[in-house]
Design a protein around this motif. Structure first.
Motif, PDB file in Angstrom:
ATOM      1  N   PHE A   3       0.833  -1.207   0.000  1.00 26.86           N
ATOM      2  CA  PHE A   3       0.000   0.000   0.000  1.00 26.86           C
ATOM      3  C   PHE A   3       0.869   1.259   0.000  1.00 26.86           C
ATOM      4  CE2 PHE A   3      -3.223  -2.907   1.918  1.00 26.86           C
ATOM      5  CZ  PHE A   3      -4.191  -2.743   0.941  1.00 26.86           C
ATOM      6  N   LEU A   4       1.993   1.231   0.703  1.00 31.76           N
ATOM      7  CA  LEU A   4       2.895   2.384   0.744  1.00 31.76           C
ATOM      8  C   LEU A   4       3.472   2.666  -0.639  1.00 31.76           C
ATOM      9  CD1 LEU A   4       4.395   4.555   2.363  1.00 31.76           C
ATOM     10  CD2 LEU A   4       6.175   2.856   2.794  1.00 31.76           C
ATOM     11  N   GLN A   5       3.939   1.648  -1.323  1.00 29.88           N
ATOM     12  CA  GLN A   5       4.501   1.844  -2.660  1.00 29.88           C
ATOM     13  C   GLN A   5       3.448   2.376  -3.628  1.00 29.88           C
ATOM     14  OE1 GLN A   5       5.804  -2.189  -3.137  1.00 29.88           O
ATOM     15  NE2 GLN A   5       7.951  -1.684  -2.698  1.00 29.88           N
ATOM     16  N   MET A   6       2.263   1.815  -3.555  1.00 29.91           N
ATOM     17  CA  MET A   6       1.193   2.269  -4.435  1.00 29.91           C
ATOM     18  C   MET A   6       0.823   3.727  -4.133  1.00 29.91           C
ATOM     19  SD  MET A   6      -2.422   0.384  -5.315  1.00 29.91           S
ATOM     20  CE  MET A   6      -2.745   0.071  -3.607  1.00 29.91           C
ATOM     21  N   GLY A   7       0.710   4.065  -2.857  1.00 33.43           N
ATOM     22  CA  GLY A   7       0.387   5.440  -2.484  1.00 33.43           C
ATOM     23  C   GLY A   7       1.457   6.417  -2.921  1.00 33.43           C
ATOM     24  N   LEU A   8       2.718   6.024  -2.767  1.00 37.77           N
ATOM     25  CA  LEU A   8       3.815   6.899  -3.192  1.00 37.77           C
ATOM     26  C   LEU A   8       3.832   7.098  -4.700  1.00 37.77           C
ATOM     27  CD1 LEU A   8       6.674   5.754  -0.791  1.00 37.77           C
ATOM     28  CD2 LEU A   8       5.368   7.898  -0.720  1.00 37.77           C
ATOM     29  N   CYS A   9       3.415   6.095  -5.456  1.00 42.39           N
ATOM     30  CA  CYS A   9       3.293   6.256  -6.909  1.00 42.39           C
ATOM     31  C   CYS A   9       2.233   7.303  -7.252  1.00 42.39           C
ATOM     32  CB  CYS A   9       2.945   4.929  -7.569  1.00 42.39           C
ATOM     33  SG  CYS A   9       4.295   3.744  -7.601  1.00 42.39           S
ATOM     34  N   PHE A  10       1.104   7.257  -6.556  1.00 37.86           N
ATOM     35  CA  PHE A  10       0.047   8.248  -6.778  1.00 37.86           C
ATOM     36  C   PHE A  10       0.535   9.652  -6.421  1.00 37.86           C
ATOM     37  CE2 PHE A  10      -2.811   4.651  -6.887  1.00 37.86           C
ATOM     38  CZ  PHE A  10      -3.791   5.056  -7.772  1.00 37.86           C
ATOM     39  N   VAL A  11       1.230   9.787  -5.292  1.00 36.53           N
ATOM     40  CA  VAL A  11       1.729  11.098  -4.863  1.00 36.53           C
ATOM     41  C   VAL A  11       2.751  11.622  -5.868  1.00 36.53           C
ATOM     42  CG1 VAL A  11       3.056  12.326  -3.106  1.00 36.53           C
ATOM     43  CG2 VAL A  11       1.241  10.754  -2.419  1.00 36.53           C
ATOM     44  N   ALA A  12       3.683  10.767  -6.292  1.00 32.53           N
ATOM     45  CA  ALA A  12       4.705  11.200  -7.249  1.00 32.53           C
ATOM     46  C   ALA A  12       4.077  11.635  -8.569  1.00 32.53           C
ATOM     47  CB  ALA A  12       5.714  10.075  -7.477  1.00 32.53           C
ATOM     48  N   GLY A  13       3.152  10.860  -9.083  1.00 32.18           N
ATOM     49  CA  GLY A  13       2.502  11.210 -10.348  1.00 32.18           C
ATOM     50  C   GLY A  13       1.723  12.511 -10.265  1.00 32.18           C
ATOM     51  N   SER A  14       0.986  12.682  -9.192  1.00 33.51           N
ATOM     52  CA  SER A  14       0.197  13.910  -9.068  1.00 33.51           C
ATOM     53  C   SER A  14       1.083  15.124  -8.807  1.00 33.51           C
ATOM     54  CB  SER A  14      -0.865  13.765  -7.980  1.00 33.51           C
ATOM     55  OG  SER A  14      -0.282  13.476  -6.739  1.00 33.51           O
ATOM     56  N   LEU A  15       2.199  14.933  -8.106  1.00 26.37           N
ATOM     57  CA  LEU A  15       3.137  16.040  -7.874  1.00 26.37           C
ATOM     58  C   LEU A  15       3.804  16.465  -9.188  1.00 26.37           C
ATOM     59  CD1 LEU A  15       4.412  17.933  -5.826  1.00 26.37           C
ATOM     60  CD2 LEU A  15       6.146  16.174  -5.395  1.00 26.37           C
ATOM     61  N   GLU A  73      -0.684   4.844   5.460  1.00 27.75           N
ATOM     62  CA  GLU A  73      -0.728   4.798   3.991  1.00 27.75           C
ATOM     63  C   GLU A  73      -2.005   5.426   3.437  1.00 27.75           C
ATOM     64  OE1 GLU A  73       1.791   1.224   5.207  1.00 27.75           O
ATOM     65  OE2 GLU A  73       0.020   2.237   5.966  1.00 27.75           O
ATOM     66  N   ASP A  74      -3.086   5.381   4.182  1.00 26.20           N
ATOM     67  CA  ASP A  74      -4.342   5.972   3.713  1.00 26.20           C
ATOM     68  C   ASP A  74      -4.252   7.483   3.555  1.00 26.20           C
ATOM     69  OD1 ASP A  74      -5.771   3.696   3.352  1.00 26.20           O
ATOM     70  OD2 ASP A  74      -7.093   3.964   5.076  1.00 26.20           O
ATOM     71  N   PHE A  75      -3.302   8.105   4.185  1.00 26.51           N
ATOM     72  CA  PHE A  75      -3.184   9.557   4.115  1.00 26.51           C
ATOM     73  C   PHE A  75      -2.414  10.020   2.878  1.00 26.51           C
ATOM     74  CE2 PHE A  75      -4.322   8.572   8.378  1.00 26.51           C
ATOM     75  CZ  PHE A  75      -5.177   9.589   8.742  1.00 26.51           C
ATOM     76  N   LEU A  76      -1.866   9.080   2.118  1.00 22.99           N
ATOM     77  CA  LEU A  76      -1.189   9.450   0.883  1.00 22.99           C
ATOM     78  C   LEU A  76      -2.186   9.812  -0.217  1.00 22.99           C
ATOM     79  CD1 LEU A  76       1.669   6.795   0.845  1.00 22.99           C
ATOM     80  CD2 LEU A  76       1.852   9.236   1.363  1.00 22.99           C
ATOM     81  N   TYR A  77      -3.371   9.237  -0.182  1.00 20.97           N
ATOM     82  CA  TYR A  77      -4.359   9.516  -1.229  1.00 20.97           C
ATOM     83  C   TYR A  77      -4.922  10.934  -1.138  1.00 20.97           C
ATOM     84  CZ  TYR A  77      -3.624   4.640  -1.992  1.00 20.97           C
ATOM     85  OH  TYR A  77      -3.015   3.437  -2.231  1.00 20.97           O
ATOM     86  N   PRO A  78      -5.247  11.451   0.052  1.00 15.38           N
ATOM     87  CA  PRO A  78      -5.656  12.862   0.111  1.00 15.38           C
ATOM     88  C   PRO A  78      -4.529  13.798  -0.323  1.00 15.38           C
ATOM     89  CG  PRO A  78      -6.219  11.766   2.163  1.00 15.38           C
ATOM     90  CD  PRO A  78      -5.444  10.799   1.341  1.00 15.38           C
ATOM     91  N   LEU A  79      -3.288  13.435   0.005  1.00 19.30           N
ATOM     92  CA  LEU A  79      -2.144  14.246  -0.416  1.00 19.30           C
ATOM     93  C   LEU A  79      -2.072  14.291  -1.935  1.00 19.30           C
ATOM     94  CD1 LEU A  79       0.458  15.805   0.233  1.00 19.30           C
ATOM     95  CD2 LEU A  79       1.633  13.599   0.350  1.00 19.30           C
TER      96      LEU A  79
END
Length: 116
Positions: free
Chosen positions: A3-15, A78-84
């Motif tokens: 879940f951490l890796q997946m969340g970090l991928c979402f954060v990196a892409g959106s950033l 890890e759930d807090f990566l999606y709002p970020l």
């Protein structure tokens, strides 16, 4: 994938999308940083509240093997990566699809009554 890796991928892409849209539209960070911080704080509070409620009533649970182990209440960090990622993604999408960024005049000028 955890879940951490997946969340970090979402954060990196959106950033990357946010930075690209800001460069394309020439939007300075100082103009949007306060709004992004307020949105982030609101989404983090809502995530903390509602994730804890949903986990507490048994709507879902996470397998322990793929979590870091840090929790806020019952909600995994890890759930807090999606709002970020949403705070980065939504303004970028708005600007890339033709929405306008706030100008310095809009940010600093108080609104007055209807002028004729």
């Amino acid at each position: 994938m955890t879940f951490l890796q997946m969340g970090l991928c979402f954060v990196a892409g959106s950033l990357v999308l946010l930075i690209g849209s800001m460069l394309l539209r020439r939007i300075p960070v100082r103009r949007i940083a306060p709004a992004l911080l307020v949105a982030l704080a609101a989404l983090f509070v809502l995530t903390a509240i509602f994730d804890n409620v949903m986990i507490a009533v048994g709507l879902f649970d996470y397998g322990q093997h793929s979590l870091v182990g840090v929790r806020i209440g019952r909600a995994p960090i890890e759930d807090f990566l999606y709002p970020l990622s949403a705070v980065f993604f939504m303004p970028a999408l708005w600007w890339l699809t033709g929405g306008t960024a706030p100008t310095a005049k809009q940010v600093h000028t108080p609104r007055r009554g209807i002028e004729q």
